[in-house]
Design a protein around this motif. Structure first.
Motif, PDB file in Angstrom:
ATOM      1  N   ALA A 219       0.830  -1.204   0.000  1.00  0.00           N
ATOM      2  CA  ALA A 219       0.000   0.000   0.000  1.00  0.00           C
ATOM      3  C   ALA A 219       0.868   1.259   0.000  1.00  0.00           C
TER       4      ALA A 219
ATOM      5  N   GLN B 221       1.144   4.098  -2.919  1.00  0.00           N
ATOM      6  CA  GLN B 221       0.925   5.513  -2.609  1.00  0.00           C
ATOM      7  C   GLN B 221       2.097   6.371  -3.093  1.00  0.00           C
ATOM      8  N   ARG B 222       3.330   5.886  -2.897  1.00  0.00           N
ATOM      9  CA  ARG B 222       4.503   6.632  -3.362  1.00  0.00           C
ATOM     10  C   ARG B 222       4.497   6.756  -4.883  1.00  0.00           C
TER      11      ARG B 222
ATOM     12  N   GLU C 160       1.846   6.707  -6.871  1.00  0.00           N
ATOM     13  CA  GLU C 160       0.800   7.653  -7.270  1.00  0.00           C
ATOM     14  C   GLU C 160       1.235   9.092  -7.027  1.00  0.00           C
ATOM     15  N   GLU C 161       1.922   9.324  -5.907  1.00  0.00           N
ATOM     16  CA  GLU C 161       2.401  10.672  -5.605  1.00  0.00           C
ATOM     17  C   GLU C 161       3.447  11.128  -6.612  1.00  0.00           C
TER      18      GLU C 161
END
Length: 201
Positions: free
Chosen positions: A187, A191-192, A194-195
């Motif tokens: 997860a 998230q990294r 997507e950022e």
């Protein structure tokens, strides 16, 4: 798995936290000692042509400790193996009720096993048997079975208590761990990614 945001049942939570720290300490040092003992024995055998006479016996003792202390730890973290294909397809309230029944039943089974293990330890202790190499009372090896099963029983009891509140949407597989198949590391990596993707746009 992901931890719940609240810590209910304050007194039980404090007991659980203390037991958790003790488990981590015992498991950590047990594995370190096992590795050090094995390395020292290999070094002694191939460098000095002399094995450590108690090495195998010590490792057997440590394996029992790590295995049964790990039972309580795995239960606390909710990382035990589950067969849940049918369970996962059920509505949340039924899953919560099933988890309550499963946890309570398993707590009883673990407690019964701990009781029988205690009776066995008492028999071994009454016979006064000792280990051949370390010359320690043999029952000291088996007492960890009682401790591990008792801790697992306690953890499953906490899980059952945690799932008594049907007003909560979450199903708990342990005292604090929510039933989830999301891997925290995966997860975080997603998230990294997507950022970084958003930053490149």
């Amino acid at each position: 798995m992901q931890s719940g945001t609240a810590t209910p049942f304050g007194f039980l939570g404090k007991i659980d936290a203390v037991i958790g720290r003790i488990e981590v300490w015992i498991l950590g040092w047990g594995i370190i000692l096992m590795a050090a003992n094995t390395i020292a024995n290999v070094f002694g055998r191939y460098v000095f042509n002399q094995s450590i006479y108690f090495s195998e016996e010590l490792n057997e003792f440590l394996i029992v400790i790590v295995t049964f202390m790990g039972l309580g730890y795995a239960t606390r973290k909710g990382i035990h193996i589950r067969m849940s294909a049918i369970y996962d397809a059920l509505p949340i309230k039924i899953r919560k009720g099933l988890m309550l029944v499963i946890a309570a039943t398993t707590a009883i089974v673990m407690a019964v096993l701990a009781w029988y293990a205690l009776e066995y330890v008492q028999k071994v202790a009454s016979r006064g048997r000792i280990t051949p190499a370390l010359q320690l009372p043999l029952y000291l090896t088996y007492v960890w079975v009682v401790v591990g099963l008792s801790l697992a029983s306690f953890q499953y009891l906490l899980t059952a208590i945690r799932n008594l509140n049907f007003a909560e949407e979450e199903v708990y597989v342990s005292y604090l761990e929510v039933d989830s198949y999301e891997d925290p590391e995966t997860a975080a990596a997603i998230q990294r990614y997507e950022e970084s993707t958003e930053a490149d746009k």
